[in-house]
Design an enzyme around this catalytic site. Structure first.
Site, PDB file in Angstrom:
ATOM      1  N   MET A   1      44.097  38.808  51.363  1.00  0.00           N
ATOM      2  CA  MET A   1      43.739  40.201  51.558  1.00  0.00           C
ATOM      3  C   MET A   1      44.652  40.842  52.567  1.00  0.00           C
ATOM      4  SD  MET A   1      39.667  40.149  51.832  1.00  0.00           S
ATOM      5  CE  MET A   1      38.693  39.484  50.504  1.00  0.00           C
ATOM      6  N   ARG A   2      44.499  42.097  52.705  1.00  0.00           N
ATOM      7  CA  ARG A   2      45.121  42.731  53.842  1.00  0.00           C
ATOM      8  C   ARG A   2      44.172  42.662  55.030  1.00  0.00           C
ATOM      9  NH1 ARG A   2      46.534  46.473  49.736  1.00  0.00           N
ATOM     10  NH2 ARG A   2      48.682  46.174  49.145  1.00  0.00           N
ATOM     11  N   PHE A 183      42.611  37.787  45.112  1.00  0.00           N
ATOM     12  CA  PHE A 183      44.031  37.935  44.791  1.00  0.00           C
ATOM     13  C   PHE A 183      44.543  39.243  45.380  1.00  0.00           C
ATOM     14  CE2 PHE A 183      44.408  35.187  40.689  1.00  0.00           C
ATOM     15  CZ  PHE A 183      43.854  34.116  41.366  1.00  0.00           C
ATOM     16  N   GLU A 184      45.677  39.169  46.049  1.00  0.00           N
ATOM     17  CA  GLU A 184      46.242  40.332  46.721  1.00  0.00           C
ATOM     18  C   GLU A 184      47.727  40.455  46.468  1.00  0.00           C
ATOM     19  OE1 GLU A 184      45.098  40.494  50.803  1.00  0.00           O
ATOM     20  OE2 GLU A 184      43.061  39.864  50.388  1.00  0.00           O
ATOM     21  N   GLY A 185      48.340  41.437  47.127  1.00  0.00           N
ATOM     22  CA  GLY A 185      49.776  41.615  47.034  1.00  0.00           C
ATOM     23  C   GLY A 185      50.231  41.819  45.604  1.00  0.00           C
TER      24      GLY A 185
END
Length: 398
Positions: A1-2, A183-185
């Protein structure tokens, strides 16, 4: 995550800093380069016979649930918290994080924080015993995959199958209840021309859906599935979806929508991260900014009402059940941009569940059955003297 989950003593910076102005947000959106993935796809492998399920898998979540991420594999300035020491208020504990051996391998690994980094870490036997104790108390303990550092792209069927095998191995080793998808980015990105969230074509998305369905089939109806996407991947889809009809948009915009939609019948909880976000347009066609009740009200209303994707009234993302929705927030100012004071969190809950304290935004209904709250993280809440947990307990009378 951010979310701030880097392994330093300070929260990690956002990879997409909150936009200072609408112009900056849109400029960043239109300037991204599309990702292209085109591997052939095949049918998923047959589900294996499920192992004996933990007792907690047969128990439903409480009507209102508190969800938190536990830094199980790393340490930072919030300090290490043993699973056994997580207070009883926490109903779902997401172990952060399972991460891939490489971005496209699908091979997910998880290990407890090393003693050199976390001097107070428990042994594996103690950790497994804590999992069982939490489950005996009716709690859910599950593995969270991804995070800020764990990019996952299941671009091939081989990666999909390895994901199923390796995640299943983690669940079996520790006797966990389910899976959290964080899931990120660039983990999820729509290929050019993939414009219908109901019928996705992008291999990384199709393979993820297939993998999760296979895991669900393996472990049965009691298997818990949660997701923690950022607003960029969900609510931004009201305006932009993928690279757009003419190309040039960020192909990640709204990229979680096909995953959520395909798995909605299997989904236990969606808790979008209402933080580390730029301004997002709500169903009132106004931009909303993180940090106050208004942002959480507008973002959650979209999930509980449904919305046309990319403004197309003939392509509507259907509303989720209130019991499937929780609000995601940082536990403290140190945990992520967009921290919301407890009084503002209470206003958001009042508006969404009772129709009071709504401010200028008008919701499209009242949802007393909305599930609850999620936070990054248990560790940061402990660091902040359990402020987030205490506010939840006060509100729901725990």
């Amino acid at each position: 995550m951010r979310r701030s989950r880097t392994r330093s003593h300070r929260p990690g910076p956002s990879r997409r800093p909150p936009a200072a102005t609408l112009a900056a947000a849109v400029a960043g959106l239109l300037g991204a380069t599309a990702l292209f993935v085109t591997p052939a796809q095949a049918a998923p492998p047959p589900a294996k016979t499920a192992p004996a399920a933990p007792a907690a898998r047969t128990q439903a979540l409480p009507e209102h649930a508190l969800v938190g991420y536990l830094h199980a594999s790393f340490a930072n300035g919030s300090g290490y918290t043993r699973l056994a020491d997580v207070p009883e208020s926490w109903d779902v504990i997401n172990l952060a994080f399972g991460e891939p051996t490489s971005v496209t391998s699908g091979d997910i690994r998880f290990a407890l924080c090393p003693k050199s980094e976390c001097p107070g870490v428990e042994t594996e036997a103690e950790f497994k015993a804590a999992v069982k104790a939490k489950q005996a108390a009716g709690k859910k303990v599950q593995i969270s995959i991804g995070g800020q550092n764990g990019q996952v792209q299941l671009t091939t069927t081989a990666a999909r199958d390895r994901f199923v095998q390796s995640v299943g191995a983690i669940i079996d080793r520790y006797g966990l209840d389910g899976l959290d998808i964080d899931f990120e980015g660039h983990s999820l990105s729509l290929a050019t021309g993939d414009t219908d969230f109901k019928n996705p074509k992008t291999p990384a998305i199709v393979n993820l859906i297939s993998a999760v369905k296979t895991l669900k089939a393996k472990y049965g109806a009691g298997f818990t599935l949660t997701m923690a996407p950022e607003t960029f991947f969900v609510q931004l889809g009201y305006q932009f979806y993928g690279s757009g009809p003419w190309g040039g948009q960020d192909p990640r915009a709204g990229a979680y929508l096909p995953v959520i939609h395909a798995l909605r019948d299997d989904l236990t909880l969606l808790h979008v991260q209402d933080y580390n976000s730029g301004p997002i347009m709500g169903l009132d066609n106004q931009y909303h900014f993180m940090g106050g009740a208004d942002f959480h009200i507008a973002m959650t209303d979209m999930l509980l009402t449904g919305f046309p994707v990319a403004g197309n009234q003939n392509n509507v993302f259907p509303a989720l059940k209130p019991s499937q929705v929780a609000i995601g927030l940082p536990a403290s100012p140190y945990a992520g941009n967009g921290h919301t004071a407890p009084a503002e969190v209470t206003k958001a809950l009042n508006c969404l569940t009772r129709g009071t304290d709504c401010g200028t935004y008008r919701t499209h209904g009242r949802w007393p059955g909305m599930r609850g709250l999620m936070t990054w993280s248990v560790n940061w809440d402990r660091f902040g003297n359990w402020e987030f947990q205490k506010n939840f307990d006060r509100y729901y009378g725990s």
